[in-house]
Each structure stands twice: as structure tokens, then as C-alpha cells.
Scaffold this active site. Structure first.
Site, short mmCIF file in Angstrom:
data_model
loop_
_atom_site.label_atom_id
_atom_site.label_comp_id
_atom_site.label_asym_id
_atom_site.label_seq_id
_atom_site.Cartn_x
_atom_site.Cartn_y
_atom_site.Cartn_z
N LEU A 137 0.85 -1.18 0.00
CA LEU A 137 0.00 0.00 0.00
C LEU A 137 0.89 1.24 0.00
O LEU A 137 2.08 1.15 0.29
CB LEU A 137 -0.91 0.01 1.23
CG LEU A 137 -1.90 -1.15 1.35
CD1 LEU A 137 -2.61 -1.08 2.70
CD2 LEU A 137 -2.90 -1.12 0.21
N ALA A 138 0.28 2.38 -0.26
CA ALA A 138 1.07 3.61 -0.25
C ALA A 138 1.81 3.78 1.06
O ALA A 138 2.97 4.19 1.09
CB ALA A 138 0.17 4.82 -0.53
N GLU A 139 1.13 3.50 2.18
CA GLU A 139 1.79 3.62 3.49
C GLU A 139 1.36 2.49 4.43
O GLU A 139 0.19 2.08 4.44
CB GLU A 139 1.43 4.95 4.18
CG GLU A 139 1.74 6.18 3.38
CD GLU A 139 3.21 6.50 3.26
OE1 GLU A 139 4.01 5.90 4.01
OE2 GLU A 139 3.54 7.35 2.41
N THR A 140 2.31 2.03 5.22
CA THR A 140 2.04 1.22 6.40
C THR A 140 2.56 2.00 7.59
O THR A 140 3.71 2.44 7.61
CB THR A 140 2.73 -0.15 6.32
OG1 THR A 140 2.19 -0.89 5.22
CG2 THR A 140 2.51 -0.94 7.61
N CYS A 193 3.33 11.56 6.68
CA CYS A 193 2.21 10.97 5.95
C CYS A 193 0.92 11.37 6.63
O CYS A 193 0.69 11.03 7.80
CB CYS A 193 2.33 9.44 5.88
SG CYS A 193 0.89 8.71 5.05
#
Length: 264
Positions: A46-49, A76
Site C-alpha cells: 500500500l502507499a503507506e504502512t 504521511c
């Protein structure tokens, strides 16, 4: 023996699943090895964890870190909002405000009904010439360009933003800056898209941190301290943006998509 870790996936800046920007959240009691966290983020893809642990000092409640599939990042927004929403609505955090110590300082998030309002540092930008890689990567020369934490390419219409089909290999040459494209909106005050191919994210669905760049520019241009924003990705997302001194307040909804366990 494998370690079992909780995992949540939350769609931020959306009132329904399959919209907004999905973030994976991993609550921890203490930090894992950095390589393990990066591997988990790569596996999630995903874009961010986001990973968070309890903070021992008085200035914050938790420590928070964010990883794309390839790198750890400084800031983020959507994963911060998703982490706060998780604490407020799933993990029983009782107070109205939660404070995260991060690589960008202490960030605050507060309940706002079913939504969450987070504060991020406002990030100024300055007018600059258009880099060749930017115009080549976008396939068009923007009306104007600004440089700050990211490059901001300003266009005149929402239709131009929607029509862009970037060359991501070319835009990756602009590292360490991502690319925000923006214009006045038809329904929202401001529309945008965000491209970060050098960070492992060709196009981010909804980018909270990009609005930390956009807020100073658009508030000055519009002549007031707040605006409605829409990110024009395939998933799409909506934010309310307010500039307050050197902070940007972002308000949005979120919804739980998944909860499970990681065997790491």
C-alpha cells in the site's frame, strides 16, 4: 517461532470502503527491527504502512512511523488520520485528542464526530522555473511551478488535471521531490493529484501531506484560511483544509476495511 502482530487496513478520507486512501496500521508494544517493518510494508504493498508504539514522555502519547513499500518517509497525512481513527473507534482510546511523536515533530489528532482532524506542519514553497523532467513527465508545461518539499505544478482547470497521463520514469528523476498537480476545482475549491514514483508510489489515491504543501499557496491565492479539496485519483477522496499559523488542519472521514494478524 513466528511473531503474530495485529494488522488493520483503513480507508482514509472516505466515508465508504474502496474509496479514499488505504493505509495499513500495525500497533506495537515496542519497535521491530527496521528491516522487518520495511518488509511488512513491502508485503502490504500500500502507499503507506504505519507502525506505532506507546511513548514514554509527557509530550506525546505514541510514537508513529510511516513506510511506503520501498522507504520510510518523513510525513504521511492519511496514515496518521487512519491511525487516530483506529485508536478512537476500534481500540478504545478514550480521550478526545491523541498526540503522535514523529519524524516531523509532534502531530495532534482529535475526534470530530465520525471524522478525525489532524494537524501537520505547513510547508512553504517558492516559485521556480519548470524542470525539464517535470514538463516531459507530465507531457505539458504547467501554468506555473513551485518548489518546496515537493514540486507543485499549477494548472488553470480541473479538466487538465484529470487528463494527465504521466511518464512515471521521467518523474522519478525529480527525486527526492514528489509531484503535486493542482488547479481550481469545479465542485471543491481545489483539486489535485500526487505522483511519487521514486518513493514506490506512482499515483497516491489521497495525500494528506501534499495538502501541507498546498495549503499555504492556495490560502494566499484564495484570500482566506480554509478550503475544500478533492484528490482526483481513481479512488478519489475529500478533505477540508485549514491553515492555522504554521500548521495545516486536515479533516476527513475514515472506514475500517480489514483486520487480521501478521505472521512475521
Amino acid at each position: 517461532m513466528a511473531t503474530t502482530l495485529p494488522l488493520y487496513q483503513i480507508d482514509a478520507f472516505s466515508q465508504h470502503v474502496f474509496g479514499g486512501n488505504p493505509a495499513a496500521i500495525v500497533p506495537l508494544e515496542s519497535w521491530l527491527d527496521e528491516a522487518v517493518m520495511q518488509s511488512i510494508a513491502a508485503e502490504n504493498n500500500l502507499a503507506e504502512t504505519a507502525f506505532f508504539v506507546p511513548h514514554s514522555g509527557e509530550e506525546a502519547d505514541y510514537e508513529l512511523r510511516w513506510f511506503t513499500p520501498t522507504v520510510e518517509v518523513e510525513l504521511c497525512g492519511h496514515a496518521t488520520l487512519a491511525t487516530a481513527w483506529l485508536l478512537f473507534h476500534e481500540l478504545g482510546y478514550a480521550r478526545e485528542t491523541v498526540r503522535f511523536n514523529s519524524r516531523s515533530g509532534v502531530l495532534h489528532a482529535r475526534r470530530q464526530g465520525a471524522a478525525v482532524c489532524i494537524d501537520l506542519p505547513a510547508r512553504a514553497s517558492v516559485a521556480c522555473a519548470c524542470p525539464l523532467a517535470l514538463s516531459a513527465g507530465l507531457g505539458i508545461v504547467p501554468a506555473s511551478v513551485r518548489s518546496g518539499a515537493n514540486l507543485i505544478a499549477v494548472f488553470e482547470t480541473e479538466a487538465e488535471i484529470r487528463a494527465l497521463t504521466p511518464d512515471f520514469l521521467m518523474l522519478a528523476k525529480l527525486h527526492p521531490q514528489g509531484v503535486i498537480v493542482t488547479a481550481p476545482g469545479n465542485e471543491a475549491d481545489v483539486v489535485s493529484r500526487f505522483f511519487g514514483p521514486s518513493f514506490g508510489i506512482n499515483e497516491d489515491p489521497v495525500t494528506g501531506s501534499a495538502h501541507a504543501d498546498l495549503a499555504p499557496y492556495w490560502c494566499e491565492r484564495l484570500g482566506h484560511d480554509r478550503f475544500s479539496a478533492q484528490q482526483l485519483s481513481a479512488r478519489g477522496g475529500h478533505l477540508q483544509v485549514q491553515l492555522s499559523a504554521d500548521r495545516v488542519l486536515l479533516t476527513g472521514a475514515a472506514v475500517l476495511y480489514l483486520k487480521g494478524r501478521i505472521q512475521a
